[in-house]
Structures are given as C-alpha cells and as structure tokens.
Write a protein that holds these residues in place. Structure first.
Motif, PDB file in Angstrom:
ATOM      1  N   PHE A 141      63.590  31.541  22.744  1.00 25.59           N
ATOM      2  CA  PHE A 141      62.708  30.419  22.887  1.00 25.59           C
ATOM      3  C   PHE A 141      61.410  30.940  22.978  1.00 25.59           C
ATOM      4  O   PHE A 141      61.415  32.385  23.424  1.00 25.59           O
ATOM      5  N   GLU A 142      60.549  30.092  23.025  1.00 27.27           N
ATOM      6  CA  GLU A 142      58.907  30.501  23.129  1.00 27.27           C
ATOM      7  C   GLU A 142      58.666  31.107  24.299  1.00 27.27           C
ATOM      8  O   GLU A 142      59.003  30.085  25.408  1.00 27.27           O
ATOM      9  N   VAL A 143      58.651  32.041  24.904  1.00 24.82           N
ATOM     10  CA  VAL A 143      58.032  32.684  26.383  1.00 24.82           C
ATOM     11  C   VAL A 143      56.572  32.512  26.458  1.00 24.82           C
ATOM     12  O   VAL A 143      55.786  33.029  25.899  1.00 24.82           O
ATOM     13  N   THR A 144      56.284  31.497  27.086  1.00 20.47           N
ATOM     14  CA  THR A 144      54.866  31.388  27.449  1.00 20.47           C
ATOM     15  C   THR A 144      54.369  32.178  28.393  1.00 20.47           C
ATOM     16  O   THR A 144      54.867  32.610  29.376  1.00 20.47           O
ATOM     17  N   GLY A 145      53.105  32.628  27.746  1.00 23.30           N
ATOM     18  CA  GLY A 145      52.608  33.933  28.553  1.00 23.30           C
ATOM     19  C   GLY A 145      52.686  35.186  27.855  1.00 23.30           C
ATOM     20  O   GLY A 145      51.972  36.145  28.308  1.00 23.30           O
ATOM     21  N   SER A 146      53.587  35.180  26.974  1.00 28.68           N
ATOM     22  CA  SER A 146      53.950  36.566  26.401  1.00 28.68           C
ATOM     23  C   SER A 146      52.742  36.634  25.377  1.00 28.68           C
ATOM     24  O   SER A 146      52.149  35.616  24.913  1.00 28.68           O
ATOM     25  N   ALA A 189      51.583  44.416  27.584  1.00 25.83           N
ATOM     26  CA  ALA A 189      51.113  42.800  27.756  1.00 25.83           C
ATOM     27  C   ALA A 189      49.735  42.883  28.274  1.00 25.83           C
ATOM     28  O   ALA A 189      48.628  42.283  27.935  1.00 25.83           O
ATOM     29  N   ASP A 190      49.341  43.810  29.188  1.00 27.31           N
ATOM     30  CA  ASP A 190      48.149  43.935  29.973  1.00 27.31           C
ATOM     31  C   ASP A 190      47.197  44.268  28.815  1.00 27.31           C
ATOM     32  O   ASP A 190      45.898  44.015  28.980  1.00 27.31           O
ATOM     33  N   LEU A 191      47.518  45.328  27.992  1.00 25.53           N
ATOM     34  CA  LEU A 191      46.638  45.626  27.047  1.00 25.53           C
ATOM     35  C   LEU A 191      46.125  44.580  26.163  1.00 25.53           C
ATOM     36  O   LEU A 191      44.980  44.372  25.864  1.00 25.53           O
ATOM     37  N   VAL A 192      47.266  43.757  25.698  1.00 21.17           N
ATOM     38  CA  VAL A 192      46.792  42.469  24.744  1.00 21.17           C
ATOM     39  C   VAL A 192      46.034  41.788  25.604  1.00 21.17           C
ATOM     40  O   VAL A 192      44.941  40.841  25.138  1.00 21.17           O
ATOM     41  N   ARG A 193      46.327  41.440  26.919  1.00 22.55           N
ATOM     42  CA  ARG A 193      45.654  40.382  27.901  1.00 22.55           C
ATOM     43  C   ARG A 193      44.034  40.822  27.534  1.00 22.55           C
ATOM     44  O   ARG A 193      43.048  40.087  27.472  1.00 22.55           O
ATOM     45  N   PHE A 207      41.162  27.548  17.641  1.00 23.30           N
ATOM     46  CA  PHE A 207      42.412  28.179  17.871  1.00 23.30           C
ATOM     47  C   PHE A 207      42.675  28.376  19.246  1.00 23.30           C
ATOM     48  O   PHE A 207      42.029  29.027  19.943  1.00 23.30           O
ATOM     49  N   ASP A 208      44.062  28.033  19.561  1.00 28.98           N
ATOM     50  CA  ASP A 208      44.428  28.482  21.055  1.00 28.98           C
ATOM     51  C   ASP A 208      45.004  29.786  21.240  1.00 28.98           C
ATOM     52  O   ASP A 208      46.305  29.708  20.880  1.00 28.98           O
ATOM     53  N   TYR A 209      44.352  30.893  21.310  1.00 30.51           N
ATOM     54  CA  TYR A 209      44.950  32.339  21.576  1.00 30.51           C
ATOM     55  C   TYR A 209      45.821  32.082  22.833  1.00 30.51           C
ATOM     56  O   TYR A 209      45.485  31.438  23.762  1.00 30.51           O
ATOM     57  N   PRO A 210      46.895  33.004  22.927  1.00 29.73           N
ATOM     58  CA  PRO A 210      47.676  32.920  23.971  1.00 29.73           C
ATOM     59  C   PRO A 210      47.125  33.574  25.263  1.00 29.73           C
ATOM     60  O   PRO A 210      46.010  34.334  25.163  1.00 29.73           O
ATOM     61  N   VAL A 211      47.436  32.886  26.363  1.00 23.93           N
ATOM     62  CA  VAL A 211      46.756  33.669  27.750  1.00 23.93           C
ATOM     63  C   VAL A 211      47.977  34.586  28.115  1.00 23.93           C
ATOM     64  O   VAL A 211      48.863  33.977  28.767  1.00 23.93           O
ATOM     65  N   VAL A 212      47.837  35.744  28.283  1.00 22.55           N
ATOM     66  CA  VAL A 212      48.761  36.554  28.317  1.00 22.55           C
ATOM     67  C   VAL A 212      49.050  36.833  29.814  1.00 22.55           C
ATOM     68  O   VAL A 212      47.981  37.219  30.466  1.00 22.55           O
ATOM     69  N   GLU A 213      50.175  36.793  30.112  1.00 22.81           N
ATOM     70  CA  GLU A 213      50.604  37.077  31.593  1.00 22.81           C
ATOM     71  C   GLU A 213      51.636  38.243  31.576  1.00 22.81           C
ATOM     72  O   GLU A 213      52.671  37.964  31.050  1.00 22.81           O
ATOM     73  N   ASP A 215      53.457  39.564  33.357  1.00 23.87           N
ATOM     74  CA  ASP A 215      54.787  39.678  34.159  1.00 23.87           C
ATOM     75  C   ASP A 215      55.787  38.929  32.973  1.00 23.87           C
ATOM     76  O   ASP A 215      57.005  39.188  33.339  1.00 23.87           O
ATOM     77  N   THR A 216      55.628  38.291  31.931  1.00 22.44           N
ATOM     78  CA  THR A 216      56.442  37.918  31.148  1.00 22.44           C
ATOM     79  C   THR A 216      57.018  38.675  30.135  1.00 22.44           C
ATOM     80  O   THR A 216      58.086  38.399  29.434  1.00 22.44           O
ATOM     81  N   MET A 217      56.486  39.938  30.275  1.00 18.96           N
ATOM     82  CA  MET A 217      57.109  40.961  29.324  1.00 18.96           C
ATOM     83  C   MET A 217      57.656  42.211  29.908  1.00 18.96           C
ATOM     84  O   MET A 217      57.293  42.516  30.869  1.00 18.96           O
ATOM     85  N   ARG A 218      58.775  42.471  29.284  1.00 17.83           N
ATOM     86  CA  ARG A 218      59.459  43.702  29.851  1.00 17.83           C
ATOM     87  C   ARG A 218      60.104  44.444  28.563  1.00 17.83           C
ATOM     88  O   ARG A 218      60.189  44.063  27.679  1.00 17.83           O
ATOM     89  N   SER A 219      60.645  45.695  28.937  1.00 14.22           N
ATOM     90  CA  SER A 219      61.406  46.451  28.065  1.00 14.22           C
ATOM     91  C   SER A 219      62.910  46.087  28.207  1.00 14.22           C
ATOM     92  O   SER A 219      63.281  45.667  29.214  1.00 14.22           O
ATOM     93  N   LEU A 220      63.772  46.092  27.112  1.00 14.64           N
ATOM     94  CA  LEU A 220      64.989  45.828  27.385  1.00 14.64           C
ATOM     95  C   LEU A 220      65.742  46.874  28.168  1.00 14.64           C
ATOM     96  O   LEU A 220      66.747  46.419  29.065  1.00 14.64           O
TER      97      LEU A 220
END
Length: 273
Positions: A141-146, A189-193, A207-213, A215-220
C-alpha cells in the motif's frame, strides 16, 4: 493475481547479472538494457528474463523531479554528497541506489493478459514468496512520507523497504523493483528529503512532491531483525525459477542497446538544461 508463475509458464527464463556496479557504471545503462530486453521479449514470446542490477551511490530521478523550481541547487547538493544523478525513462520519483539496494527486473512479452495492476501484483507476490521463510507481514500500500510513494510500496509494520515500477516497450514489459536489503533506510530517506528542500519543492504549485519523513523507510534487514544481504536476495530470486540460463546481451541486441543508451543520454542532457 497471486499466481505469478502463470506468466512464466512455458517460457525459458534468462538471467542477466549486472549486480557488480563496475559492469555498467551509470544507471542510465540499466534503463537502456531493460528497454533492449523488452524488445527482445516482445519478439520471441517464449522467453522471459530476470536482470539483477546494483549501482554505487546514485539518486535516480523521475521526470517531474527534474522540473523542481531549484533543480540546479538540488542536483549540486546530491553530487556534493557523493551521488551520481540520473533521470530515468520509467515512472515514479526520486529513489536512492547503493550497494545495499538490489534492483531486479522481470521482463516478459506482452501477451495481452497482463494489465497494469497485474504487473505490480506479480512482483508483490514474487517478493512475498522470496521471503516466506523470513516474514508473512509484507504488505502493499502507499506509505505516506516515503520517497517515491505508490500504491504498491512494500512494507512491514508500515515501514517501506521496496518500490515497484513498470515500463512497456514494443510488446515487452519490464516490472522493476528496488529492494533496500542492507544499510540505513532512514539515511537514504533523509537524503531525498534534503533534495526536495534544496529544490524548493514546496514552491511548485503544479505538482505535490512527497514530504519525505525518514522514519517511514527501513532496510529489510532491520525490519526482519536478521542479517540479509544483496547476494542472499539474488539466490532467493533464482530459487523461485528453478530452471534458468544465464546470458548477457547478445551481438544482435547490442545495436538496440546503443540506440536506447543514446536516448537515455539525450534525456538526461535535456533534463538539466
């Protein structure tokens, strides 16, 4: 569509291993190779391909990213941080590639039975089965903030570790995924932020670019609580197929690759003019 195998039924599976970053160098070449393989798949109808690709520190942008109000400063920031910057020819927004991120592409002839959603569902089912012994908690599903958010973000506990895209070329389909296997997903994710901050994304009214957070991103590896590697992921992919053969680009495919590579170079030159 849960039975991903039905799309591979009766087809020989060709493996192309470009997981050594030195093989292709720039990520532009990876997108050119996938287009080349799409053309080949579209002609043969009875061959599928799976290609592994890994690149050293690279941020792959979507076309919309290249139109940020202050794209020059944003790109300069990434390069100063030691990252190459490439604009891809498939959909989506900015993603981070490094040696802890495995990309692989499943390339199939377009038989007419694979709609847009089918491609995403195929890859989702494929990855779930890859890691069935590790977790049964992979959700789509779409992870908001990613970064590069989409309906088929793959996550565990709401933390994204993978994203899927598609490209269709001359009767061939490439379903592509980036899997953040190792390393620090939050740092990526912080680099992209920061990229979007430097590019002044907030000023763009089109266009609404993502507001990157971050904490929404991890490695497997972090999400699974165990040491998983890119090499392990490759083994798991191959185990899914059972039978396969390895073959890099053929002599007949090289002219197609050269044409596609020129298109990628031209696209990138125009994007940053």
């Amino acid at each position: 569509m849960k039975e991903w195998q039905k799309f591979f039924g009766g087809k020989s599976v060709r493996i192309i291993d470009h997981s050594d970053p030195a093989v292709l160098g720039t990520a532009m070449a990876s997108f050119a190779v996938d287009d080349t393989l799409c053309e080949s798949a579209g002609r043969t109808k009875d061959t599928a391909a799976c290609r592994f690709w890994v690149h050293d520190n690279t941020v792959v942008l979507g076309i919309l990213d290249s139109r940020l109000p202050n794209i020059a400063e944003a790109v300069a920031f990434l390069k100063n941080e030691g990252f190459d910057v490439v604009v891809r020819n498939s959909g989506g927004l900015a993603v981070v590639l490094d040696r802890g991120v495995l990309n692989f592409s499943l390339i199939l002839p377009d038989s007419g039975i694979m709609g847009i959603h089918s491609g995403y569902e195929l890859m989702t089912a494929f990855v779930r089965e890859m890691y069935v012994d590790v977790t049964d908690r992979i959700e789509a599903f779409e992870v908001t903030g990613s970064y590069c958010p989409g309906d088929y973000d793959l996550s565990i506990g709401g933390k994204k570790f993978a994203g899927i895209s598609q490209r269709r070329v001359k009767n061939g389909i490439a379903v592509q995924i980036y899997l953040c296997i190792e390393g620090n997903g939050q740092a990526r994710a912080d680099l992209v932020r920061q990229f979007y901050l430097k590019g002044e994304a907030i000023r763009d009214k089109r266009f609404d670019y993502p507001v990157v957070e971050p904490d929404t991103m991890r490695s497997l590896s972090d999400l699974a609580g165990m040491a998983l590697t890119v090499e392990d992921a490759k083994v798991r992919v191959l185990q899914q197929f059972g039978k396969w053969y390895e073959q890099d680009l053929t002599e007949d495919e090289l002219p197609v690759f050269e044409k596609r590579m020129k298109q990628m170079v031209d696209r990138n030159e125009k994007a940053f003019k």
